[in-house]
Design a protein around this motif. Structure first.
Motif, PDB file in Angstrom:
ATOM      1  N   GLY A  40       0.867  -1.188  -0.034  1.00 43.52           N
ATOM      2  CA  GLY A  40       0.036   0.042  -0.200  1.00 43.52           C
ATOM      3  C   GLY A  40       0.827   1.309   0.018  1.00 43.52           C
ATOM      4  N   SER A  41       1.997   1.418  -0.622  1.00 46.27           N
ATOM      5  CA  SER A  41       3.016   2.463  -0.652  1.00 46.27           C
ATOM      6  C   SER A  41       2.926   2.947  -2.098  1.00 46.27           C
ATOM      7  N   GLY A  42       3.287   4.384  -2.151  1.00 43.82           N
ATOM      8  CA  GLY A  42       3.680   4.761  -3.449  1.00 43.82           C
ATOM      9  C   GLY A  42       4.963   4.440  -3.807  1.00 43.82           C
ATOM     10  N   ILE A  43       4.989   4.665  -5.290  1.00 44.55           N
ATOM     11  CA  ILE A  43       6.454   4.112  -5.986  1.00 44.55           C
ATOM     12  C   ILE A  43       6.827   5.328  -6.939  1.00 44.55           C
ATOM     13  N   ILE A  44       8.246   5.338  -6.941  1.00 48.09           N
ATOM     14  CA  ILE A  44       8.793   6.312  -8.119  1.00 48.09           C
ATOM     15  C   ILE A  44       9.659   5.374  -8.854  1.00 48.09           C
ATOM     16  N   THR A  45       9.757   5.541 -10.135  1.00 49.05           N
ATOM     17  CA  THR A  45      10.579   4.928 -10.985  1.00 49.05           C
ATOM     18  C   THR A  45      11.520   5.486 -11.716  1.00 49.05           C
ATOM     19  N   ASP A  46      12.572   4.959 -12.050  1.00 45.49           N
ATOM     20  CA  ASP A  46      13.587   5.576 -12.882  1.00 45.49           C
ATOM     21  C   ASP A  46      14.242   6.751 -12.295  1.00 45.49           C
ATOM     22  N   ALA A  47      14.535   6.642 -10.986  1.00 43.35           N
ATOM     23  CA  ALA A  47      15.035   8.024 -10.379  1.00 43.35           C
ATOM     24  C   ALA A  47      16.437   7.978 -10.953  1.00 43.35           C
ATOM     25  N   GLN A  67      14.157  12.694 -10.977  1.00 45.49           N
ATOM     26  CA  GLN A  67      13.756  12.134 -12.337  1.00 45.49           C
ATOM     27  C   GLN A  67      13.699  13.042 -13.523  1.00 45.49           C
ATOM     28  N   SER A  68      13.940  12.298 -14.535  1.00 49.25           N
ATOM     29  CA  SER A  68      13.953  13.145 -15.677  1.00 49.25           C
ATOM     30  C   SER A  68      12.551  12.860 -16.562  1.00 49.25           C
ATOM     31  N   ALA A  69      11.853  13.838 -16.919  1.00 48.35           N
ATOM     32  CA  ALA A  69      10.523  13.858 -17.374  1.00 48.35           C
ATOM     33  C   ALA A  69      10.416  14.368 -18.813  1.00 48.35           C
ATOM     34  N   PHE A  70       9.248  13.803 -19.517  1.00 48.12           N
ATOM     35  CA  PHE A  70       9.159  14.552 -20.935  1.00 48.12           C
ATOM     36  C   PHE A  70      10.387  14.632 -21.761  1.00 48.12           C
ATOM     37  N   ALA A  71      10.655  13.006 -21.985  1.00 51.62           N
ATOM     38  CA  ALA A  71      12.300  12.836 -22.696  1.00 51.62           C
ATOM     39  C   ALA A  71      13.314  13.743 -22.288  1.00 51.62           C
TER      40      ALA A  71
END
Length: 320
Positions: A108-115, A129-133
């Motif tokens: 029941g936790s949040g997740i962050i990917t590709d840090a 994180q890097s977002a939008f390419a």
């Protein structure tokens, strides 16, 4: 100090570099507790302890090799319940992200990917994180439960920090779903003598400008002179010039090396999405208006078939 679970990526006890990077990041937010599963798990302790693991939880069972990710999720959940960590860190491979996602749902936790970076915060770990390419950089934290974070390879320098590395057996009970999908066959990856693409410190990639499979030897020669991995753009892969397993981009693999050399690659947004977090980017392209030049640290306007062999020869000469 709070403990931080680190999922260990290893092959028969040989710990892979992304795990050592995770231990470096874990030490910023707590005391690393490594979780090593499967054949050779007990042999990982020395390397893990050398890089900061205060404790190594191990478990071996046939299920880890015979079935897909669920047995590993069961084990990581058992480790989570035993340790009550401040965070769980997992390498950001395809398998790692599936394991992390399944664990986050279960607890029941949040997740962050590709840090691409991690730091301590007043209200928990803060991930970059890097977002939008990679057009934007974001900082975020999990606001519910224990943060589960996957980290891209080459996001941190490996740093030795000797710790106790006490080995403890992990008590694991597999769920009914653990044996739901069985592995029926495995085919070993053909050895090229080059580093794994996603883990390499240097990547040399070729694109449409290479103009044929027979010409990729120019890219390979430069890569070999640098001890680098070889990548390819989607255009080169779709044309059948290089294997799909070497594709860099939105529909291929994401890389974040110290040095990325793009030869004959125009720089479409799909390709940039897979390599834009590279620390230093060099492009070689005969089109001075190619979009890749908007991104690079260093650009060479010229024919790759003239520039790349000269660069290869110069590197070999300097190496003596």
């Amino acid at each position: 100090m709070a403990e931080v679970l680190v999922y260990v990526d290893h092959v028969d006890g040989a710990v892979r570099k992304p795990t050592l990077e995770l231990l470096t990041l874990a030490r910023r937010i707590g005391e690393p507790v490594a979780v090593a599963l499967g054949s050779g798990a007990g042999n990982t302790a020395a390397a893990l302890a050398e890089h900061g693991a205060v404790k190594v939880l191990t478990h071996d069972a046939a299920e880890y090799a015979d079935y897909l990710v669920v047995p590993k999720v069961d084990a990581l959940q058992a480790a989570y319940e035993a340790v009550s960590p401040a965070a769980v860190l997992v390498p950001s491979s395809a398998e790692g992200k599936e394991i992390a996602a399944r664990l986050a749902v279960r607890i029941g936790s949040g997740i962050i990917t590709d840090a691409v970076d991690l730091e301590a915060g007043d209200e928990g770990p803060v991930a970059t994180q890097s977002a939008f390419a990679a057009s934007f950089t974001t900082k975020s934290r999990v606001s519910k439960g224990t943060p589960v974070i996957t980290v891209k390879p080459n996001s941190a320098a490996v740093e030795a920090a000797p710790a106790a590395g006490a080995v403890e057996a992990l008590d694991v009970s597999f769920s009914e779903k653990a044996t739901g999908t069985k592995v029926t066959a495995r085919t070993p990856r053909e050895a090229t003598g080059r580093p794994e693409l996603t883990e390499a410190a240097i990547v040399v990639s070729g694109g449409r400008g290479v103009n044929g499979a027979e010409n990729f030897s120019v890219i390979e020669n430069l890569a070999d002179s640098l001890g680098a991995a070889v990548g390819a753009s989607r255009a080169a892969v779709d044309a059948g010039w290089y294997p799909h397993s070497n594709q860099v981009g939105q529909t291929g693999k994401s890389v974040s090396p110290q040095l990325y050399i793009a030869s004959g690659i125009s720089g479409a947004i799909q390709h940039r999405a897979g390599m834009q977090t590279s620390k230093t980017i060099v492009a070689i392209n005969k089109d001075a208006e190619a979009p890749i030049f908007d991104l690079v640290d260093y650009g060479v306007v010229g024919d790759l078939f003239e520039v790349v062999p000269q660069l290869t020869d110069e590197i070999k000469a300097r190496k003596g």
